[in-house]
Motif scaffolding. Structure first.
Motif, PDB file in Angstrom:
ATOM      1  N   GLU A  60       0.873  -1.175   0.000  1.00 12.63           N
ATOM      2  CA  GLU A  60       0.000   0.000   0.000  1.00 12.63           C
ATOM      3  C   GLU A  60       0.906   1.220   0.000  1.00 12.63           C
TER       4      GLU A  60
ATOM      5  N   LYS B 146      -2.206  -7.580   1.258  1.00 13.47           N
ATOM      6  CA  LYS B 146      -3.225  -6.537   1.404  1.00 13.47           C
ATOM      7  C   LYS B 146      -4.401  -7.073   2.209  1.00 13.47           C
ATOM      8  N   LEU B 149      -3.411  -7.380   5.775  1.00 13.69           N
ATOM      9  CA  LEU B 149      -3.351  -6.057   6.414  1.00 13.69           C
ATOM     10  C   LEU B 149      -4.751  -5.578   6.782  1.00 13.69           C
ATOM     11  N   MET B 150      -5.688  -5.762   5.840  1.00 13.75           N
ATOM     12  CA  MET B 150      -7.063  -5.309   6.059  1.00 13.75           C
ATOM     13  C   MET B 150      -7.706  -6.078   7.204  1.00 13.75           C
ATOM     14  N   SER B 151      -7.403  -7.394   7.277  1.00 13.26           N
ATOM     15  CA  SER B 151      -8.032  -8.213   8.316  1.00 13.26           C
ATOM     16  C   SER B 151      -7.469  -7.870   9.701  1.00 13.26           C
ATOM     17  N   THR B 152      -6.196  -7.461   9.772  1.00  6.92           N
ATOM     18  CA  THR B 152      -5.637  -7.100  11.078  1.00  6.92           C
ATOM     19  C   THR B 152      -6.153  -5.740  11.533  1.00  6.92           C
ATOM     20  N   ARG B 153      -6.618  -4.946  10.580  1.00  4.59           N
ATOM     21  CA  ARG B 153      -7.114  -3.597  10.907  1.00  4.59           C
ATOM     22  C   ARG B 153      -8.571  -3.627  11.332  1.00  4.59           C
ATOM     23  N   SER B 154      -9.315  -4.608  10.831  1.00  2.20           N
ATOM     24  CA  SER B 154     -10.763  -4.616  11.118  1.00  2.20           C
ATOM     25  C   SER B 154     -11.043  -5.318  12.438  1.00  2.20           C
TER      26      SER B 154
END
Lengths: 154, 154
Positions: A60, B146, B149-154
């Motif tokens: 990203e 990606k 990353l998204m899953s660790t953020r949600s």
């Protein structure tokens, strides 16, 4: 992270190595110096002479994934410059102060077409290099799938 | 899944294509037929003539990940046979009844060393082929990161 062993000069005879040395530009680089950025037009191939170079890819805008660190004399990077679409697929940044050899791809291609045997050896080196990187990258992809499989089972 | 476009014959002149055709073994294959298995000693390179071939990799003993389906005449597979360590890194299975050309790597290497220009063109084709596969595989790896990353953020 791995240490690729791609060598532009593998298999060349002394006269051919001398030819390549004749067209190399010597770069004295500082720690942290960016050599090229992913997505840039690829105009030169590089060979590490002294120091260390880190290769990364943007996942990203604000997240760069380390791909490998080159530490060995003769390690090649930026080889995208020799093949279409001539765009760097990774970024290269100096991890230490050092010396790098830069080969402008147009000059290198001219030498390769003038000396057919030289051109052939470099193409064989490139094939081996990309093949080894492909096997490593597929291996990493597998590890991710395995992790994914395990997480869906637990 | 993607459709690689690796062509063993790219850039060859008519005489060189004739030479390769002369050493090709024609295989009539059935749907479901295994051509080679990942991990096998790589002794031949293959070119699709008619039909479709699926390439897969083992993630676990009971789970095969599809890598690509070849459908175009001239699509090359099993090219690991031309480079050390001469082991297939994928499995190839016929997705349809068809015709495949098989090139024993020892015979092909002999022809490549006898005709230097032919050998050089094939090495350049291999370099391009592995380079394109590497770019695709890195792209897939990025998508996984990606998602991670998204899953660790949600």
């Amino acid at each position: 992270m791995n240490s690729p062993s791609g060598h532009l000069f593998d298999g060349l005879d002394k006269a051919q190595i001398k030819k390549l040395e004749g067209i190399a530009k010597i770069m004295h680089v500082e720690k942290g110096q960016l050599i090229f950025k992913e997505g840039d037009e690829a105009l030169s191939v590089y060979v590490l002479e002294e120091g260390a170079v880190e290769l990364t890819t943007f996942v990203e805008k604000d997240f760069e994934l380390p791909i490998s660190i080159l530490r060995n004399r003769g390690d090649m990077f930026g080889s995208s410059a020799l093949l279409a679409p001539h765009v760097y697929s990774l970024s290269a940044r100096c991890a230490e102060k050092g010396i790098i050899l830069r080969f402008e791809s147009n000059t290198l291609k001219r030498v390769m077409s003038e000396d057919h045997s030289l051109g052939c050896k470099i193409m064989a080196n490139l094939a081996t290099y990309f093949f080894e990187r492909l096997r490593e990258t597929r291996q990493e992809l597998k590890i991710h799938f395995k992790t994914l499989l395990m997480s869906t089972r637990s």
